[in-house]
Motif scaffolding. Structure first.
Motif, PDB file in Angstrom:
ATOM      1  N   LEU A 171      -2.194  15.587   3.637  1.00 25.76           N
ATOM      2  CA  LEU A 171      -2.705  14.259   3.968  1.00 25.76           C
ATOM      3  C   LEU A 171      -3.325  13.587   2.742  1.00 25.76           C
ATOM      4  CD1 LEU A 171      -4.328  14.820   7.485  1.00 25.76           C
ATOM      5  CD2 LEU A 171      -2.355  13.372   6.950  1.00 25.76           C
ATOM      6  N   SER A 172      -4.043  14.359   1.938  1.00 22.46           N
ATOM      7  CA  SER A 172      -4.666  13.801   0.727  1.00 22.46           C
ATOM      8  C   SER A 172      -3.601  13.279  -0.235  1.00 22.46           C
ATOM      9  CB  SER A 172      -5.530  14.864   0.039  1.00 22.46           C
ATOM     10  OG  SER A 172      -6.584  15.289   0.876  1.00 22.46           O
ATOM     11  N   LEU A 173      -2.549  14.070  -0.429  1.00 22.34           N
ATOM     12  CA  LEU A 173      -1.475  13.660  -1.348  1.00 22.34           C
ATOM     13  C   LEU A 173      -0.702  12.465  -0.784  1.00 22.34           C
ATOM     14  CD1 LEU A 173      -0.143  17.144  -2.493  1.00 22.34           C
ATOM     15  CD2 LEU A 173      -1.545  15.534  -3.803  1.00 22.34           C
ATOM     16  N   ALA A 174      -0.446  12.492   0.532  1.00 26.28           N
ATOM     17  CA  ALA A 174       0.287  11.374   1.141  1.00 26.28           C
ATOM     18  C   ALA A 174      -0.523  10.082   1.038  1.00 26.28           C
ATOM     19  CB  ALA A 174       0.594  11.690   2.607  1.00 26.28           C
ATOM     20  N   ALA A 175      -1.825  10.152   1.287  1.00 22.28           N
ATOM     21  CA  ALA A 175      -2.672   8.966   1.166  1.00 22.28           C
ATOM     22  C   ALA A 175      -2.714   8.469  -0.272  1.00 22.28           C
ATOM     23  CB  ALA A 175      -4.084   9.297   1.650  1.00 22.28           C
ATOM     24  N   PHE A 176      -2.744   9.394  -1.234  1.00 22.99           N
ATOM     25  CA  PHE A 176      -2.724   8.991  -2.645  1.00 22.99           C
ATOM     26  C   PHE A 176      -1.455   8.209  -2.972  1.00 22.99           C
ATOM     27  CE2 PHE A 176      -1.143   9.816  -6.924  1.00 22.99           C
ATOM     28  CZ  PHE A 176      -2.186   9.281  -7.686  1.00 22.99           C
ATOM     29  N   VAL A 177      -0.319   8.709  -2.523  1.00 25.62           N
ATOM     30  CA  VAL A 177       0.955   8.038  -2.799  1.00 25.62           C
ATOM     31  C   VAL A 177       0.973   6.638  -2.194  1.00 25.62           C
ATOM     32  CG1 VAL A 177       3.443   8.088  -2.324  1.00 25.62           C
ATOM     33  CG2 VAL A 177       2.255  10.181  -3.024  1.00 25.62           C
ATOM     34  N   VAL A 178       0.481   6.515  -0.955  1.00 25.80           N
ATOM     35  CA  VAL A 178       0.466   5.210  -0.281  1.00 25.80           C
ATOM     36  C   VAL A 178      -0.423   4.228  -1.034  1.00 25.80           C
ATOM     37  CG1 VAL A 178      -0.260   3.987   1.800  1.00 25.80           C
ATOM     38  CG2 VAL A 178       1.023   6.126   1.996  1.00 25.80           C
ATOM     39  N   PHE A 179      -1.636   4.633  -1.379  1.00 20.66           N
ATOM     40  CA  PHE A 179      -2.572   3.719  -2.052  1.00 20.66           C
ATOM     41  C   PHE A 179      -2.158   3.423  -3.489  1.00 20.66           C
ATOM     42  CE2 PHE A 179      -5.758   5.411   1.132  1.00 20.66           C
ATOM     43  CZ  PHE A 179      -5.787   4.243   1.880  1.00 20.66           C
ATOM     44  N   ALA A 180      -1.480   4.378  -4.131  1.00 17.38           N
ATOM     45  CA  ALA A 180      -1.035   4.153  -5.510  1.00 17.38           C
ATOM     46  C   ALA A 180       0.182   3.241  -5.571  1.00 17.38           C
ATOM     47  CB  ALA A 180      -0.718   5.489  -6.181  1.00 17.38           C
ATOM     48  N   SER A 181       0.961   3.217  -4.509  1.00 21.04           N
ATOM     49  CA  SER A 181       2.235   2.496  -4.532  1.00 21.04           C
ATOM     50  C   SER A 181       2.186   1.132  -3.843  1.00 21.04           C
ATOM     51  CB  SER A 181       3.322   3.348  -3.862  1.00 21.04           C
ATOM     52  OG  SER A 181       3.408   4.621  -4.463  1.00 21.04           O
ATOM     53  N   THR A 182       1.100   0.829  -3.147  1.00 20.13           N
ATOM     54  CA  THR A 182       1.021  -0.433  -2.396  1.00 20.13           C
ATOM     55  C   THR A 182      -0.318  -1.112  -2.637  1.00 20.13           C
ATOM     56  OG1 THR A 182       0.022   0.534  -0.392  1.00 20.13           O
ATOM     57  CG2 THR A 182       2.425   0.653  -0.585  1.00 20.13           C
ATOM     58  N   GLN A 183      -0.423  -2.326  -2.132  1.00 23.44           N
ATOM     59  CA  GLN A 183      -1.688  -3.056  -2.145  1.00 23.44           C
ATOM     60  C   GLN A 183      -2.275  -3.103  -0.739  1.00 23.44           C
ATOM     61  OE1 GLN A 183      -0.777  -6.909  -3.903  1.00 23.44           O
ATOM     62  NE2 GLN A 183      -1.114  -6.097  -5.971  1.00 23.44           N
TER      63      GLN A 183
END
Length: 443
Positions: free
Chosen positions: A126-138
């Motif tokens: 979940l931590s890694l998935a949330a990182f990817v989402v926040f790093a890739s979107t606004q």
């Protein structure tokens, strides 16, 4: 060979220090936001400080696993909320708070290496998935209140620096822990080769207090005469895949003891319980190997009891039941150890060909004073009688505990009240006699 999972003192110290540092750092930001009258962000900082302090307290109480899981979940929620509400990227400054999700994932991985669990891996994912989402979107909530650009520009540099420093700290901690474990793995392998392991024997008695046998417990005696706690070396041996080899050694030594006991009328009746690890039991040739050794030493298989931990039930229960059936048909006694603390269920008791359950010491400890514990114990005894299972109660340290379990219909007992684990020679002197000594009055 039973153990309790543990962490190094260095690991505890580092995590406690990190929790305290996070609390102090967050409190500093809270003062800054209070001066800016950003009260919603102050509230967020108060939540972070509360989590940091609670984690520090848990570590100080030696509840590190609970501290790590609690702080991970709490920080994951708080960081995600901060990214969605305040740290909204724009052309002036990027989003940076999500970098701390990598720190959470790293801490989770380190903890997983210490104590593997699906729950821990889920938090890491979940931590890694949330990182990817926040790093890739606004991505942000419609009612978000972004921090002012002037403050975000400075804060971005500060938070990135802190996040990188924490990642470096995690890498250093991971390197130290892995290096420590690697050294201990080599020491354990050398101890097995150099015959530094030995078996201690703790008596098991019947309702009258007569010794009916013993449990063989693994001990590691250093060349200087000092002992290493099983709680320190067994988890590392399991991680290193050394338990099958250690378990084979334990089983061989136990069979030698049974062979020795069979030669004397005073000890011929004694039974010996041996703990079997999941890795050892799940070897394809385990049952055949055990039976071959029993036949080779001409040992009565009814004298050998194999204690299987409930954690083994996380494996293929059908395969376990089949292997148990082979061993039981040969005359061995199969006992389910630490009953009530792991993966046990009534369906397992119904499906597995076990003859005995061993009640974990945690149920026994407070039973005389705790009505709830007494009711639980009585229920376990009732279930055992219904399923025609023998019951062994371990961890008995007082006369009150012994009398209570006797009243429930206990069939066998073990604990400091009857005797501590001792080397074979001492066991022979103290308990391996036709007439048992009187029971001790204190632990």
């Amino acid at each position: 060979m039973r153990h309790t999972d543990d962490y190094s003192d260095r690991f505890r110290l580092v995590y406690a220090t990190a929790s305290l540092a996070a609390g102090v750092l967050t409190a500093g930001w809270g003062v800054v936001f209070a001066a800016m009258q950003e009260w919603s962000m102050v509230a967020m900082d108060i939540a972070l400080v509360t989590v940091a302090v609670a984690s520090f307290v848990l570590v100080r109480r030696r509840q590190l696993t609970a501290a790590i899981l609690f702080s991970q979940v709490a920080f994951l929620v708080i960081i995600a909320a901060f990214c969605l509400l305040f740290d909204v990227p724009n052309d002036v400054a990027p989003r940076v708070s999500h970098l701390f999700l990598l720190v959470l994932a790293m801490i989770g991985y380190i903890n997983y290496q210490q104590r593997p669990s699906r729950r821990q891996m889920a938090i890491v994912a979940l931590s890694l998935a949330a990182f990817v989402v926040f790093a890739s979107t606004q991505l942000a909530l419609p009612f978000a209140r972004p921090i002012s650009d002037d403050f975000r520009f400075v804060g971005a540099w500060v938070n990135v620096t802190i996040a990188v420093a924490m990642l470096c700290g995690c890498l250093y901690m991971m390197r130290q822990e892995f290096a420590r474990n690697l050294g201990r793995e080599r020491d354990i392998a050398a101890a097995l080769k150099n015959r530094e392991f030995e078996l201690f024997y703790q008596p098991q008695v019947d309702q009258a207090g007569a010794v009916t046998g013993a449990e063989a417990l693994l001990r590691w005696r250093r060349p200087d005469g000092s002992f290493v706690s099983p709680g320190d070396f067994i988890p590392i041996a399991e991680q290193a895949g050394l338990m099958p080899a250690i378990g084979d050694w334990v089983l061989n030594e136990a069979l030698k003891t049974l062979s020795f006991w069979q030669q004397d009328d005073g000890t011929r009746h004694l039974r010996l319980a041996v703990n079997v690890s999941a890795d050892q039991f799940m070897k394809a040739d385990f049952a055949d190997a055990v039976l071959a050794r029993i036949r080779a030493q001409d040992i009565d298989p009814a004298r050998l009891k194999l204690e299987l931990t409930e954690s083994m039930m996380a494996n293929d229960v059908d395969a376990i039941a089949e292997k148990m059936g082979v061993l039981r048909a040969a005359g061995l006694t199969l006992s389910l150890d630490d009953f009530g603390t792991g993966y046990s269920s009534l369906s397992h008791l119904r499906r597995l060909p076990i003859q005995e359950i061993k009640i974990d010491r945690s149920f026994v400890k407070d039973a005389p004073e705790s009505k709830r514990n007494r009711l639980l114990l009585k229920s376990i005894f009732d279930i055992a009688r219904t399923l025609d299972l023998a019951v062994v109660a371990e961890g008995i340290e007082t006369k009150e505990q012994f009398l209570l379990l006797q009243s429930f219909g206990g069939m066998a007992f073990q604990g400091f009240y009857f005797g501590r684990p001792v080397p074979l020679a001492d066991f022979q002197t103290q308990w391996a006699a036709e007439t048992p000594p009187p029971l001790a009055e204190t632990a």
